[in-house]
Design a protein around this motif. Sequence first.
Motif, mmCIF file in Angstrom:
data_model
loop_
_atom_site.group_PDB
_atom_site.id
_atom_site.type_symbol
_atom_site.label_atom_id
_atom_site.label_comp_id
_atom_site.label_asym_id
_atom_site.label_seq_id
_atom_site.Cartn_x
_atom_site.Cartn_y
_atom_site.Cartn_z
ATOM 1 N N TYR A 112 0.833 -1.201 0.000
ATOM 2 C CA TYR A 112 0.000 0.000 0.000
ATOM 3 C C TYR A 112 0.871 1.256 0.000
ATOM 4 N N THR A 113 1.912 1.265 0.830
ATOM 5 C CA THR A 113 2.810 2.413 0.890
ATOM 6 C C THR A 113 3.550 2.591 -0.435
ATOM 7 N N MET A 114 4.033 1.475 -1.007
ATOM 8 C CA MET A 114 4.753 1.563 -2.271
ATOM 9 C C MET A 114 3.833 2.073 -3.384
ATOM 10 N N ASP A 115 2.572 1.637 -3.375
ATOM 11 C CA ASP A 115 1.613 2.129 -4.373
ATOM 12 C C ASP A 115 1.361 3.621 -4.191
ATOM 13 N N GLN A 116 1.254 4.062 -2.936
ATOM 14 C CA GLN A 116 1.045 5.484 -2.674
ATOM 15 C C GLN A 116 2.209 6.320 -3.202
ATOM 16 N N ILE A 117 3.432 5.868 -2.909
ATOM 17 C CA ILE A 117 4.619 6.600 -3.364
ATOM 18 C C ILE A 117 4.637 6.671 -4.886
ATOM 19 N N LEU A 307 9.412 4.419 5.356
ATOM 20 C CA LEU A 307 8.314 5.364 5.137
ATOM 21 C C LEU A 307 6.995 4.782 5.651
ATOM 22 N N ALA A 308 6.827 3.460 5.542
ATOM 23 C CA ALA A 308 5.627 2.827 6.106
ATOM 24 C C ALA A 308 5.633 2.937 7.626
ATOM 25 N N MET A 309 6.805 2.774 8.237
ATOM 26 C CA MET A 309 6.914 2.902 9.691
ATOM 27 C C MET A 309 6.533 4.311 10.140
ATOM 28 N N LEU A 310 6.962 5.319 9.377
ATOM 29 C CA LEU A 310 6.618 6.697 9.715
ATOM 30 C C LEU A 310 5.136 6.972 9.470
ATOM 31 N N THR A 311 4.598 6.399 8.387
ATOM 32 C CA THR A 311 3.189 6.633 8.051
ATOM 33 C C THR A 311 2.264 6.069 9.118
ATOM 34 N N TYR A 312 2.563 4.857 9.584
ATOM 35 C CA TYR A 312 1.657 4.153 10.499
ATOM 36 C C TYR A 312 2.193 4.069 11.925
ATOM 37 N N ASN A 313 3.275 4.775 12.203
ATOM 38 C CA ASN A 313 3.862 4.800 13.547
ATOM 39 C C ASN A 313 4.202 3.387 14.028
ATOM 40 N N ILE A 314 4.894 2.632 13.184
ATOM 41 C CA ILE A 314 5.347 1.287 13.528
ATOM 42 C C ILE A 314 6.768 1.405 14.081
ATOM 43 N N ASP A 315 7.028 0.794 15.209
ATOM 44 C CA ASP A 315 8.331 0.993 15.852
ATOM 45 C C ASP A 315 9.335 -0.118 15.580
ATOM 46 N N ASP A 316 8.948 -1.141 14.782
ATOM 47 C CA ASP A 316 9.877 -2.243 14.495
ATOM 48 C C ASP A 316 9.604 -2.760 13.088
ATOM 49 N N ILE A 317 10.613 -2.687 12.221
ATOM 50 C CA ILE A 317 10.449 -3.091 10.825
ATOM 51 C C ILE A 317 10.064 -4.561 10.694
ATOM 52 N N ARG A 318 10.443 -5.373 11.666
ATOM 53 C CA ARG A 318 10.166 -6.811 11.599
ATOM 54 C C ARG A 318 8.684 -7.132 11.649
ATOM 55 N N LEU A 319 7.888 -6.219 12.194
ATOM 56 C CA LEU A 319 6.440 -6.434 12.225
ATOM 57 C C LEU A 319 5.848 -6.488 10.823
ATOM 58 N N LEU A 320 6.500 -5.808 9.872
ATOM 59 C CA LEU A 320 5.990 -5.767 8.503
ATOM 60 C C LEU A 320 6.141 -7.097 7.782
ATOM 61 N N TYR A 321 6.957 -7.995 8.324
ATOM 62 C CA TYR A 321 7.192 -9.281 7.663
ATOM 63 C C TYR A 321 6.495 -10.430 8.377
ATOM 64 N N THR A 322 5.652 -10.128 9.350
ATOM 65 C CA THR A 322 4.901 -11.180 10.023
ATOM 66 C C THR A 322 3.597 -11.427 9.276
ATOM 67 N N SER A 323 2.933 -12.516 9.626
ATOM 68 C CA SER A 323 1.624 -12.833 9.039
ATOM 69 C C SER A 323 0.530 -12.744 10.100
ATOM 70 N N ASP A 324 0.757 -11.922 11.106
ATOM 71 C CA ASP A 324 -0.196 -11.769 12.197
ATOM 72 C C ASP A 324 -1.393 -10.946 11.702
ATOM 73 N N LEU A 328 -2.020 -6.879 10.688
ATOM 74 C CA LEU A 328 -2.331 -6.456 9.322
ATOM 75 C C LEU A 328 -3.711 -5.820 9.211
ATOM 76 N N GLU A 329 -4.670 -6.239 10.049
ATOM 77 C CA GLU A 329 -6.031 -5.714 9.949
ATOM 78 C C GLU A 329 -6.143 -4.271 10.433
ATOM 79 N N GLN A 330 -5.062 -3.725 10.978
ATOM 80 C CA GLN A 330 -5.097 -2.336 11.450
ATOM 81 C C GLN A 330 -4.948 -1.319 10.321
ATOM 82 N N PHE A 331 -4.569 -1.786 9.127
ATOM 83 C CA PHE A 331 -4.176 -0.854 8.083
ATOM 84 C C PHE A 331 -5.250 -0.734 7.003
ATOM 85 N N PRO A 332 -5.293 0.392 6.302
ATOM 86 C CA PRO A 332 -6.279 0.568 5.224
ATOM 87 C C PRO A 332 -5.928 -0.305 4.033
ATOM 88 N N GLY A 333 -6.851 -0.353 3.089
ATOM 89 C CA GLY A 333 -6.599 -1.131 1.885
ATOM 90 C C GLY A 333 -7.436 -2.358 1.848
#
Length: 333
Positions: A112-117, A307-324, A328-333
Amino acid sequence: MQEQLKALEDQALSTISSAHSLDDLERLRVRFLGKKGELSAILGGMGRLSAAERPVIGAVANTVKAKIEEHLQQQRLDLEEKAIQEQLASERVDVTMPGRYLPQGRIHPLQYTMDQITDLFIGLGYTQVGGPHAETNYYNFEALNFPPDHPAQDMHDTLYLEDGRLLRTHTSPVQIRYMETHEPPLRIVVPGRVYRKDALDATHSPVFHQVEILVVGEDITFGDLKGTLSLFIEQLLGKRPMRFRPSYFPFTEPSMEVDIWWETAVGKGRWMEVLGAGMVHPNVFKSAGYDPEKVQGFAAGMGVERLAMLTYNIDDIRLLYTSDKRFLEQFPG
């Protein structure tokens, strides 16, 4: 023999009427009318009849056979119709029943972030292009003005393949490939995945995503670069504290990095580097077949994860690679 034929007819019609399936019906057909069936067995005794009796018995046999065949056909139609009705009954849909809820899929926050950019730069007139993930040393390093002894070419930073190629360490090789086949002026945006031997921590990953931009034309200035990046950051993140720092990249001169203030917790924060940029080095233009005396340009490469971490206030990049799903349900799209 007429009595035998009559008895066969009665037995056949009665048995056929009680058949419950098409398989049963086929077995009855073979039993009564097959080459070795009961009708053939009776007719096998016609050789003992007189010449006057044979036509009479033959006519009776044909009548019996026709009745059995007719009854077989009727029973087949009845069984087929019954099967259709049973299937319709079992597949009937009650339109008054409430539907079953199925969770709706979502676009991953990274995509989603990459599409926005990408969409932001396309809106500014850029053309989206791509390139191979497995690159040659020439396109990944040499054509981008990396010295042969540059640390980035070391095995500790780059993932090399058995055939001598490597997994691209940035999206910048697409710059050379595109300029080789297109004349200036040009504006391109290059989203894609890149690979490095980085240690995985809160802000680094060995596999991550970049979006590259390249602008080439006449009278392109460093001020154009700074204005473009300022507009982009504001459009993507809103008004945020940001700073431009001098830096060094082999393929740009002068070069800079852009930092955004990152609120990691209540009352706490730090600067996070999100992109590197600069004016395209003359040697890069020469590699692509451009005359650096006639054209200028700028390039920038930004990290999508940060940039995704800054957009959504994520404090750990590793969260983006989980399947939790809860994450994931917290984000738009």
